[in-house]
Design an enzyme around this catalytic site. Structure first.
Site, PDB file in Angstrom:
ATOM      1  N   CYS A  66     -10.257 -13.959  18.812  1.00 26.56           N
ATOM      2  CA  CYS A  66     -11.437 -14.823  18.677  1.00 26.56           C
ATOM      3  C   CYS A  66     -11.067 -16.277  18.382  1.00 26.56           C
ATOM      4  CB  CYS A  66     -12.358 -14.291  17.585  1.00 26.56           C
ATOM      5  SG  CYS A  66     -11.609 -14.262  15.949  1.00 26.56           S
ATOM      6  N   HIS A 103     -17.330 -21.980   1.191  1.00 27.06           N
ATOM      7  CA  HIS A 103     -17.578 -21.217   2.419  1.00 27.06           C
ATOM      8  C   HIS A 103     -16.246 -20.944   3.119  1.00 27.06           C
ATOM      9  CE1 HIS A 103     -19.445 -20.056   6.248  1.00 27.06           C
ATOM     10  NE2 HIS A 103     -18.549 -20.829   6.823  1.00 27.06           N
ATOM     11  N   HIS A 106     -17.189 -15.734   8.059  1.00 25.68           N
ATOM     12  CA  HIS A 106     -18.165 -14.642   8.131  1.00 25.68           C
ATOM     13  C   HIS A 106     -17.427 -13.323   8.262  1.00 25.68           C
ATOM     14  CE1 HIS A 106     -20.632 -18.136   9.282  1.00 25.68           C
ATOM     15  NE2 HIS A 106     -21.624 -17.469   8.731  1.00 25.68           N
ATOM     16  N   ASP A 110     -17.025  -5.434  13.690  1.00 28.91           N
ATOM     17  CA  ASP A 110     -16.362  -5.057  14.950  1.00 28.91           C
ATOM     18  C   ASP A 110     -14.844  -5.057  14.800  1.00 28.91           C
ATOM     19  OD1 ASP A 110     -15.811  -7.726  14.690  1.00 28.91           O
ATOM     20  OD2 ASP A 110     -16.855  -8.361  16.501  1.00 28.91           O
ATOM     21  N   ARG A 118     -14.118  -7.169  10.190  1.00 26.85           N
ATOM     22  CA  ARG A 118     -13.363  -8.342  10.634  1.00 26.85           C
ATOM     23  C   ARG A 118     -13.795  -9.535   9.792  1.00 26.85           C
ATOM     24  NH1 ARG A 118     -14.601 -12.376  14.915  1.00 26.85           N
ATOM     25  NH2 ARG A 118     -16.393 -11.077  15.464  1.00 26.85           N
ATOM     26  N   CYS A 120     -13.619 -13.051   9.518  1.00 25.97           N
ATOM     27  CA  CYS A 120     -13.350 -14.122  10.469  1.00 25.97           C
ATOM     28  C   CYS A 120     -13.398 -15.443   9.690  1.00 25.97           C
ATOM     29  CB  CYS A 120     -14.418 -14.068  11.555  1.00 25.97           C
ATOM     30  SG  CYS A 120     -14.188 -15.291  12.836  1.00 25.97           S
TER      31      CYS A 120
END
Ligand code: FE
Length: 139
Positions: A66, A103, A106, A110, A118, A120
């Site tokens: 990704c 932050h 996320h 999947d 995951r 990410c």
């Protein structure tokens, strides 16, 4: 409950690089395949770029294809906090550092088994502390 690091936005601005500030404090997302860690395989511990809390171990990092550094699990369950994020018109689960509320990215469902998760993350929300070279024969 962890002791929280609380700073004013001005203090964060001084403490962080512009890229770190945008992600950690303003919840920006770096462009895929642009961050410094998306394809890193170096062993070590990924710490929060905002407060230094250890967040992820390199052995849980995997190539999700990704363009962002992806992990199957945090180092400790309480290293992170999550909250619902509907900012782009669909429901996502935002991941934040439990200590400085920065932050990080996320979490999606999947990922690979066994956890199927995951994490990410944004490279600029993390700082890799490379594993120290040691001469002990414990491998
Ligand atoms: Fe933090």
């Amino acid at each position: 409950m962890k002791e929280k690091i609380v700073k004013t936005e001005e203090e964060w601005r001084c403490a962080l690089s512009p890229e770190e500030y945008e992600i950690l404090r303003e919840k920006a997302t770096e462009a895929p395949f642009s961050g410094k860690y998306w394809d890193t395989t170096e062993p070590g511990i990924y710490k929060c770029a905002g407060c230094g809390q250890p967040l992820f171990k390199s052995d849980t990092k995997y190539d999700a294809g990704c363009g962002w550094p992806s992990f199957t699990a945090p180092m400790e369950p309480d290293a992170i906090e999550t909250q619902v994020d509907t900012s782009i018109g669909r429901v996502r689960t935002e991941v934040l550092c439990s200590k400085c509320s920065g932050h990080l990215g996320h979490v999606f469902n999947d990922g690979p088994s066994p956890t199927g998760t995951r994490f990410c993350m944004n490279s600029d929300a993390l700082k890799l502390e490379p594993k120290k070279e040691d001469n002990t024969n414990d491998s």
